[in-house]
Motif scaffolding. Structure first.
Motif, PDB file in Angstrom:
ATOM      1  N   SER A 162      -3.028  -0.568  13.170  1.00 50.56           N
ATOM      2  CA  SER A 162      -2.821   0.524  14.126  1.00 50.56           C
ATOM      3  C   SER A 162      -3.253   0.147  15.540  1.00 50.56           C
ATOM      4  CB  SER A 162      -3.589   1.777  13.665  1.00 50.56           C
ATOM      5  OG  SER A 162      -4.986   1.523  13.613  1.00 50.56           O
ATOM      6  N   GLY A 179      -5.796   0.934  -1.476  1.00 52.67           N
ATOM      7  CA  GLY A 179      -5.235   0.186  -0.369  1.00 52.67           C
ATOM      8  C   GLY A 179      -5.958  -1.104  -0.076  1.00 52.67           C
ATOM      9  N   ARG A 193      -5.907  -1.640   7.846  1.00 50.85           N
ATOM     10  CA  ARG A 193      -5.144  -0.553   8.480  1.00 50.85           C
ATOM     11  C   ARG A 193      -5.550  -0.351   9.934  1.00 50.85           C
ATOM     12  NH1 ARG A 193      -6.071   1.550   3.294  1.00 50.85           N
ATOM     13  NH2 ARG A 193      -7.784   2.878   3.993  1.00 50.85           N
ATOM     14  N   ARG A 194      -6.842  -0.484  10.210  1.00 49.70           N
ATOM     15  CA  ARG A 194      -7.289  -0.341  11.597  1.00 49.70           C
ATOM     16  C   ARG A 194      -6.726  -1.456  12.475  1.00 49.70           C
ATOM     17  NH1 ARG A 194     -11.834   1.820   8.978  1.00 49.70           N
ATOM     18  NH2 ARG A 194     -12.756  -0.232   8.637  1.00 49.70           N
ATOM     19  N   ASP A 245       4.815  -1.016   8.807  1.00 47.02           N
ATOM     20  CA  ASP A 245       5.098   0.247   8.141  1.00 47.02           C
ATOM     21  C   ASP A 245       6.318   0.040   7.240  1.00 47.02           C
ATOM     22  OD1 ASP A 245       6.048   2.874   7.495  1.00 47.02           O
ATOM     23  OD2 ASP A 245       5.024   3.678   9.259  1.00 47.02           O
ATOM     24  N   ASN A 261      -0.376   4.509   1.985  1.00 47.31           N
ATOM     25  CA  ASN A 261      -0.317   4.474   3.444  1.00 47.31           C
ATOM     26  C   ASN A 261       0.973   3.857   3.977  1.00 47.31           C
ATOM     27  OD1 ASN A 261      -3.178   5.401   4.239  1.00 47.31           O
ATOM     28  ND2 ASN A 261      -3.573   3.826   2.694  1.00 47.31           N
ATOM     29  N   TYR A 274       2.246  -5.736   3.289  1.00 44.84           N
ATOM     30  CA  TYR A 274       1.550  -6.913   3.800  1.00 44.84           C
ATOM     31  C   TYR A 274       2.183  -8.155   3.197  1.00 44.84           C
ATOM     32  CZ  TYR A 274      -2.237  -3.484   4.680  1.00 44.84           C
ATOM     33  OH  TYR A 274      -2.971  -2.404   5.082  1.00 44.84           O
ATOM     34  N   ASP A 294       0.866  -1.173   0.000  1.00 41.69           N
ATOM     35  CA  ASP A 294       0.000   0.000   0.000  1.00 41.69           C
ATOM     36  C   ASP A 294       0.903   1.223   0.000  1.00 41.69           C
ATOM     37  OD1 ASP A 294      -1.711   2.097   0.495  1.00 41.69           O
ATOM     38  OD2 ASP A 294      -2.733   1.155   2.191  1.00 41.69           O
ATOM     39  N   ILE A 351       2.406   0.734   3.823  1.00 39.73           N
ATOM     40  CA  ILE A 351       2.252  -0.528   4.542  1.00 39.73           C
ATOM     41  C   ILE A 351       2.620  -1.676   3.606  1.00 39.73           C
ATOM     42  CG2 ILE A 351       0.696  -2.048   5.809  1.00 39.73           C
ATOM     43  CD1 ILE A 351      -1.091   0.378   6.314  1.00 39.73           C
TER      44      ILE A 351
END
Length: 487
Positions: A401, A376, A397-398, A340, A323, A327, A320, A325
């Motif tokens: 975080s 994303g 993403r949630r 990150d 943002n 994965y 992503d 990120i």
């Protein structure tokens, strides 16, 4: 037809022994039947509903009735990777797994032409075909002789600062006499329209070889169809048992991320200094799940030699870029991990801190290829379902975080599913095509391209080879073998 309610039932089962019983509506959302493909448009209610752009997750509207379209049939040539440029040029690769399958592919990397034929790319020399020539069956069943391409070297514009160290001298492209593609596992076109070829140099998973230049990341300039540079990996980055599998590139930071499915690790490559770091190689987040028994093609995925589940480590990658990120998942695993990407590419963050920054996001499905779109959202090739599924990026993403992992099996939505998607391997998003080397972007929005590698049907895993259906005239029709589709 009666439309089911959204979100009813799981798309993927939990780890361990699996007894898949997938309902006809495949995880929620209205379904449409088109050319044998079941397409579920996430979030679209039977009355009212959202726009195609919102529902499909693509960068431009796509008609739900578009369905699954065959782009090319590769005959006996086992395909894995696919990459699509902004102009609709389509590139694929064929790894050298002849030691397992008994069949040698006609080339390592090719460009799919408008007629469905495949041309060795970037030229015959890199494919080791300069003397023998390259033959590949076109989608019509005819054969063609490969034509040589421009063999010149295009130098890149050096303008970015190295992430790892300040350098007095910029590195040379590093192209050496005798360089060729040994065993290519994946191809990728980045946001700057550069083609990257990842050569794992480990034919048939037998160990890294250093003939032909060894393991390397090759950049090809699509304007000149020539190799711009070669980034090589030594034994510290690609040990003998490594199998460099997938690659993603952040063009803003000029960093490439590569998964190692042979030993389990993430390799970070500074594209400016051409220096690499091997990270998370001792971390459980890059390792296969030894308790998992995947059910692929209706039977357990087992090694014919040992009778055990092959332990295939960190494999699919999704980046992503908006943002920042990265994965990944192991192939014989169903847990999604994220971090990150700036932590991975930092010059100062030590390896232990990188490991502490990785988060497990939860359970998804058994997957080979992964991909992020510009929103994303994360796409998975779901091997047990012969499908491509999607997870909303905001949910992932949630979880990252908050540090709270989730069970995403009820949240994955089917983008496309068909018996023809036997071991869907790699994906790429791009415009409708192929349009050829000089083609221009055509209308039709963004499409998701996906290859079928049929790995579960290889003799090494107890199979009898890829299945194919033949038309009455002998030409291939809607291949059940090695093929490229778009949705």
């Amino acid at each position: 037809m009666n439309m089911p309610q959204q979100g009813r039932g799981p798309v993927c089962q939990s780890s361990g022994h699996r007894n898949l019983s997938v309902p006809s509506w495949l995880g929620g959302g209205p379904v449409l039947i088109a050319s044998g493909l079941v397409v579920a448009i996430a979030g679209l209610m039977s009355v009212g509903g959202c726009s195609n752009k919102v529902c499909t997750g693509f960068e431009a509207p796509a008609r739900p009735s578009d369905g699954l379209q065959q782009v090319a049939d590769f005959g006996t040539n086992q395909v894995t990777g696919v990459a699509v440029s902004s102009a609709g040029r389509v590139f694929v690769n064929f790894p050298d797994w002849s030691g397992l399958s008994g069949v040698k592919s006609a080339m390592a990397v090719g460009e799919v032409m408008p007629d469905g034929s495949v041309l060795p790319y970037p030229d015959l020399d890199w494919n080791g075909l300069a003397e023998s020539g390259g033959l590949m069956a076109a989608s019509s069943g005819d054969a063609f002789v490969a034509q040589p391409r421009n063999s010149g070297v295009a130098m890149r514009d050096e303008g970015s600062e190295s992430l790892f160290e300040d350098e007095l001298d910029r590195p040379e492209p590093g192209i050496l006499p005798g360089d060729r593609l040994v065993c290519v596992q994946s191809v990728y076109v980045d946001a700057r329209d550069r083609l990257w070829i990842l050569d794992t140099a480990s034919p048939s998973f037998a160990g890294v070889q250093y003939v032909g230049g060894g393991p390397k990341l090759v950049e090809v300039d699509l304007r000149t169809n020539s190799v711009a540079r070669v980034i090589r990996f030594d034994t510290n980055v690609a040990p003998f048992g490594a199998y460099l599998n997938d690659v993603r590139v952040d063009t803003a930071d000029e960093v490439a991320f590569i998964s190692d499915s042979g030993l389990g690790a993430i390799v970070v490559v500074d594209l400016v200094s051409q220096k690499s770091r091997r990270l998370l190689n001792q971390d459980p987040t890059t390792k296969a799940d030894p308790t998992l028994l995947p059910m692929i093609g209706g039977r357990p995925f087992l090694s014919a030699e040992t009778g055990k589940v092959p332990q295939i480590h960190s494999d699919g990658l999704a980046l992503d870029t908006k943002n920042k990120i990265l994965y990944w998942q192991s192939l014989t695993g169903d847990r999604l991990f994220g971090v990150d990407s700036r932590i991975l590419s930092s010059r100062t963050v030590p390896a232990w801190q990188v490991a502490n920054s990785v988060r497990e996001l939860g359970t998804t499905c058994v997957s080979d290829g992964m991909l992020c779109d510009s929103f994303g959202d994360i796409y998975f090739t779901s091997l047990e379902l012969n499908a491509v599924t999607r997870l909303q990026g905001g949910d992932a993403r949630r979880a990252l975080s908050s540090g709270n992992k989730q069970d995403w099996r009820n949240s994955l939505r089917i983008v496309g599913q068909s018996p023809r998607l036997g071991w869907p391997d790699s994906m790429s998003i791009g415009p409708v095509g192929p349009t050829g080397p000089q083609g221009t972007r055509q209308p039709g929005g963004e499409w998701l391209y996906v290859t079928t590698s049929q790995i579960h049907r290889m003799p090494a895993y107890g199979g009898s080879g890829a299945q194919r259906s033949e038309a009455s005239n002998g030409a291939a029709s809607d291949s059940m073998g090695y093929a490229l589709y778009r949705i």
